[in-house]
Design a protein around this motif. Structure first.
Motif, short mmCIF file in Angstrom:
data_model
loop_
_atom_site.label_atom_id
_atom_site.label_comp_id
_atom_site.label_asym_id
_atom_site.label_seq_id
_atom_site.Cartn_x
_atom_site.Cartn_y
_atom_site.Cartn_z
N THR A 22 -7.49 -27.73 9.76
CA THR A 22 -8.19 -27.72 8.47
C THR A 22 -7.28 -27.28 7.33
OG1 THR A 22 -9.01 -25.47 8.78
CG2 THR A 22 -10.39 -27.25 9.60
N VAL A 23 -6.03 -26.94 7.66
CA VAL A 23 -5.05 -26.53 6.65
C VAL A 23 -4.21 -27.74 6.26
CG1 VAL A 23 -3.01 -25.09 6.23
CG2 VAL A 23 -4.96 -24.15 7.47
N SER A 24 -4.00 -27.91 4.95
CA SER A 24 -3.16 -29.01 4.47
C SER A 24 -1.69 -28.73 4.75
CB SER A 24 -3.38 -29.21 2.98
OG SER A 24 -4.73 -29.57 2.71
N ALA A 25 -0.86 -29.77 4.66
CA ALA A 25 0.56 -29.61 4.96
C ALA A 25 1.18 -28.53 4.07
CB ALA A 25 1.29 -30.94 4.76
N HIS A 26 0.88 -28.57 2.79
CA HIS A 26 1.31 -27.52 1.85
C HIS A 26 0.05 -27.07 1.12
CE1 HIS A 26 5.00 -29.86 2.64
NE2 HIS A 26 5.56 -28.66 2.66
N HIS A 27 -0.50 -25.97 1.55
CA HIS A 27 -1.87 -25.58 1.20
C HIS A 27 -1.92 -24.58 0.05
CE1 HIS A 27 -6.13 -25.46 2.84
NE2 HIS A 27 -6.16 -24.57 1.87
N VAL A 39 -2.12 -16.12 -6.20
CA VAL A 39 -2.27 -17.25 -5.29
C VAL A 39 -2.79 -18.45 -6.07
CG1 VAL A 39 -4.64 -16.63 -4.60
CG2 VAL A 39 -3.23 -18.03 -3.08
N GLU A 40 -2.33 -19.63 -5.69
CA GLU A 40 -2.86 -20.85 -6.29
C GLU A 40 -2.92 -21.96 -5.25
OE1 GLU A 40 -0.10 -22.66 -9.26
OE2 GLU A 40 1.07 -20.84 -8.89
N ASP A 41 -3.87 -22.84 -5.42
CA ASP A 41 -4.10 -23.96 -4.50
C ASP A 41 -3.10 -25.08 -4.80
OD1 ASP A 41 -5.13 -25.98 -2.91
OD2 ASP A 41 -7.21 -25.43 -3.31
N MET A 42 -2.45 -25.59 -3.76
CA MET A 42 -1.49 -26.68 -3.91
C MET A 42 -2.17 -28.02 -3.65
SD MET A 42 1.76 -24.83 -2.01
CE MET A 42 2.93 -26.13 -2.40
N GLN A 43 -3.31 -28.23 -4.30
CA GLN A 43 -4.10 -29.47 -4.16
C GLN A 43 -4.46 -29.72 -2.69
OE1 GLN A 43 -1.69 -32.46 -6.16
NE2 GLN A 43 -2.65 -31.97 -8.11
N SER A 44 -4.87 -28.65 -2.02
CA SER A 44 -5.26 -28.78 -0.61
C SER A 44 -6.60 -29.48 -0.47
CB SER A 44 -5.34 -27.39 0.04
OG SER A 44 -6.42 -26.66 -0.53
N LYS A 45 -6.89 -29.93 0.72
CA LYS A 45 -8.15 -30.65 0.98
C LYS A 45 -9.33 -29.71 1.04
CE LYS A 45 -8.72 -32.41 5.05
NZ LYS A 45 -8.59 -33.28 6.24
N ASN A 46 -9.18 -28.54 1.66
CA ASN A 46 -10.30 -27.63 1.88
C ASN A 46 -10.29 -26.40 0.99
OD1 ASN A 46 -11.46 -29.24 3.85
ND2 ASN A 46 -10.18 -28.36 5.47
N GLY A 47 -9.30 -26.26 0.13
CA GLY A 47 -9.30 -25.17 -0.82
C GLY A 47 -8.92 -23.82 -0.22
N ILE A 48 -8.91 -22.81 -1.09
CA ILE A 48 -8.61 -21.42 -0.71
C ILE A 48 -9.78 -20.58 -1.16
CG2 ILE A 48 -6.99 -19.50 -0.96
CD1 ILE A 48 -4.95 -21.59 -2.02
N SER A 275 -18.97 -33.33 -1.69
CA SER A 275 -18.14 -32.14 -1.50
C SER A 275 -17.76 -31.95 -0.03
CB SER A 275 -18.87 -30.90 -2.02
OG SER A 275 -19.97 -30.54 -1.19
N LEU A 276 -18.63 -32.39 0.88
CA LEU A 276 -18.35 -32.23 2.30
C LEU A 276 -17.29 -33.22 2.80
CD1 LEU A 276 -21.93 -31.60 3.76
CD2 LEU A 276 -20.13 -29.93 3.29
N GLN A 277 -16.94 -34.19 1.98
CA GLN A 277 -15.86 -35.11 2.37
C GLN A 277 -14.54 -34.38 2.46
OE1 GLN A 277 -16.81 -38.25 3.41
NE2 GLN A 277 -18.71 -37.11 3.04
N ASN A 278 -14.46 -33.21 1.83
CA ASN A 278 -13.23 -32.40 1.95
C ASN A 278 -13.08 -31.78 3.34
OD1 ASN A 278 -12.48 -32.79 -0.76
ND2 ASN A 278 -13.85 -31.15 -1.43
N TYR A 279 -14.14 -31.89 4.15
CA TYR A 279 -14.13 -31.23 5.47
C TYR A 279 -14.30 -32.27 6.59
CZ TYR A 279 -14.98 -27.23 2.44
OH TYR A 279 -14.89 -26.29 1.44
N ARG A 280 -13.78 -33.47 6.37
CA ARG A 280 -14.01 -34.54 7.35
C ARG A 280 -13.39 -34.25 8.70
NH1 ARG A 280 -12.53 -39.63 3.57
NH2 ARG A 280 -11.19 -38.01 2.69
#
Length: 453
Positions: A22-27, A39-48, A275-280
């Motif tokens: 569930t972690v993006s390559a660069h999260h 801390v900042e989000d690097m355009q991750s799929k599931n956020g921080i 919004s749940l598409q981020n958790y596919r």
């Protein structure tokens, strides 16, 4: 040490998390600036997510983090262990996909001969039962007062004189009665001293209507203090089920506005689905709405799903509780229909008015005939977890609750914790006078997570 730390699934990160899908390559990016870490989000799929005061907040932009702050990155939780400057000391993290949890506190409550008998789990080789008198008329009066307060709050929403403070004071008054008169003194003392996070309430069917979630310890309501779930104690009853096929990712069925009379509900359910598409990778969501929802097809889809979210009109039939139903454009799906499910989902979240409202379960009625509302229909079908509302819920507050609930659930929070954090989200976004936070009841195992359901 450099003043920038990257977190992600790829091996080139400073903190690599290769085992968390569930972690993006660069999260996430942590950086040292002006004497503090950010801390900042690097355009991750599931956020921080940052947990503050027991509430999860999604990171937007660049956010300062303090020592001891807990970040949720996918299913992994990270804790910052130092505030030292990077040149002086190494920054380290605890990264544990599954934190060890204390066992849930078990509170067993029975009604016998006009006395409440309560036993609380103990670390000793024995357990003590304590009793308190049960005054049925006083309890019923308190339940009626609670129902009137919720009805009034749904109409008012803190706009009248006194507003939020008046609602909160009245609800604490009701909760204080429940705590002080429904539980023996020694149990009260032990609960106040208890530092566990999870509470499982096992009670007789005769005590279903009691809003235990709103019992008030003097500092906090049960449902805000603990990750609380209920189970109903049934004599010699077992549901015979076919094994449910386990899917990875599990299938989530969203059923929205099947009567086509709640456009706002449908619009917000569509927003939740998006919004749940981020958790596919965590849940395969399927959306069904309007006249496409037909009774037999819906029952088939429910049996084929692992998680079900229903948002729409529901009806509690006081005269014939087994006829309580989810309402469709061309019919209804009744409590009796749900009882016939052979492979019920792991979780049903029914986000409609009175989806957890239950009539009294008569003691002289055989257990197989005791379905007295939608919740008990699913309970008798053998469902693992059921979440519903006892009172009406406003559409926007209901969406806030649902979005927070599923976000925390899909990030590996146990079901009862996701429920408690969703209540907190409603209070934070809509104020304590919005009664939706107090409306929900969860049946099941408080420590159950999506991955082990």
């Amino acid at each position: 040490m450099k003043d920038r730390v990257t977190v992600g699934r790829a091996p080139d990160n400073d903190v690599p998390l290769p085992d968390d899908s569930t972690v993006s390559a660069h999260h996430a990016l942590l950086s040292w600036s002006n004497g503090a870490w950010f801390v900042e989000d690097m355009q991750s799929k599931n956020g921080i997510w940052i947990e503050v005061g027991g509430i999860g907040h999604r990171v937007a932009g660049k956010v300062r983090i303090d020592v001891g702050a807990t970040l949720s990155v996918g299913r992994t939780r990270l804790a910052l262990n130092t505030t030292a400057q990077p040149e002086a000391e190494t920054v380290s993290f605890d990264d544990t996909p599954a934190l060890e949890r204390r066992p849930a506190v078990l509170l067993q409550v029975a009604l016998e001969d006009n006395r409440i008998r309560v036993q609380m789990s103990s670390s000793r080789a024995y357990g003590t039962r304590y009793t308190a008198p049960y005054r049925g008329e006083d309890v019923q009066q308190t339940l009626d007062e609670c129902a009137r307060l919720m009805a009034s709050a749904n109409l008012d929403r803190g706009e009248s004189e006194g507003g939020q403070g008046a609602f909160s004071a009245k609800l604490r008054h009701i909760g204080t009665y429940l705590f002080e008169h429904m539980l023996p003194r020694r149990i009260q003392e032990r609960l106040i001293e208890e530092d566990a996070d999870d509470l499982l309430l096992l009670h007789d069917p005769a005590l279903l209507a009691v809003p235990w979630e709103l019992a008030y310890t003097g500092n906090e309501f049960f449902c805000l203090r603990w990750n609380l779930a209920r189970q109903v104690a049934l004599d010699e009853y077992s549901a015979y089920l076919k094994p449910r096929r386990r899917r990875r990712p599990p299938r989530l069925l969203i059923v929205a506005n099947p009567t086509e009379t709640l456009p706002e509900v449908q619009e917000q359910a569509e927003a939740l689905f998006e919004s749940l598409q981020n958790y596919r990778d965590t849940a395969d969501a399927v959306y069904l709405s309007g006249r496409r929802v037909e009774r037999l097809d819906l029952l088939r889809r429910i049996e084929e799903s692992d998680l079900v979210y229903f948002v729409g009109h529901a009806e509690h039939d006081a005269e014939n509780p087994e006829n309580s139903a989810w309402l469709l454009a061309n019919g209804r799906v009744t409590c009796g229909d749900f009882r016939q499910l052979r492979t019920p989902p792991a979780l049903v979240f029914a986000n409609g008015c009175e989806t957890s409202h239950e009539a009294d379960w008569p003691a002289d009625l055989p257990v197989q005939h005791r379905a007295c509302g939608l919740a008990s229909g699913f309970i008798l079908a053998g469902i693992e977890n059921y979440l519903g509302a006892v009172w009406p819920v406003a559409a926007r507050a209901g969406l806030t609750f649902a979005r927070a609930f599923f976000t925390h659930l899909l990030l590996a929070a146990p079901i009862a914790k996701a429920t408690r954090l969703a209540r907190r989200a409603v209070i934070e976004d809509h104020g304590e006078a919005e009664p939706a936070w107090a409306a929900y009841t969860l049946y099941g195992n408080p420590t159950r997570t999506l991955t082990c359901s």
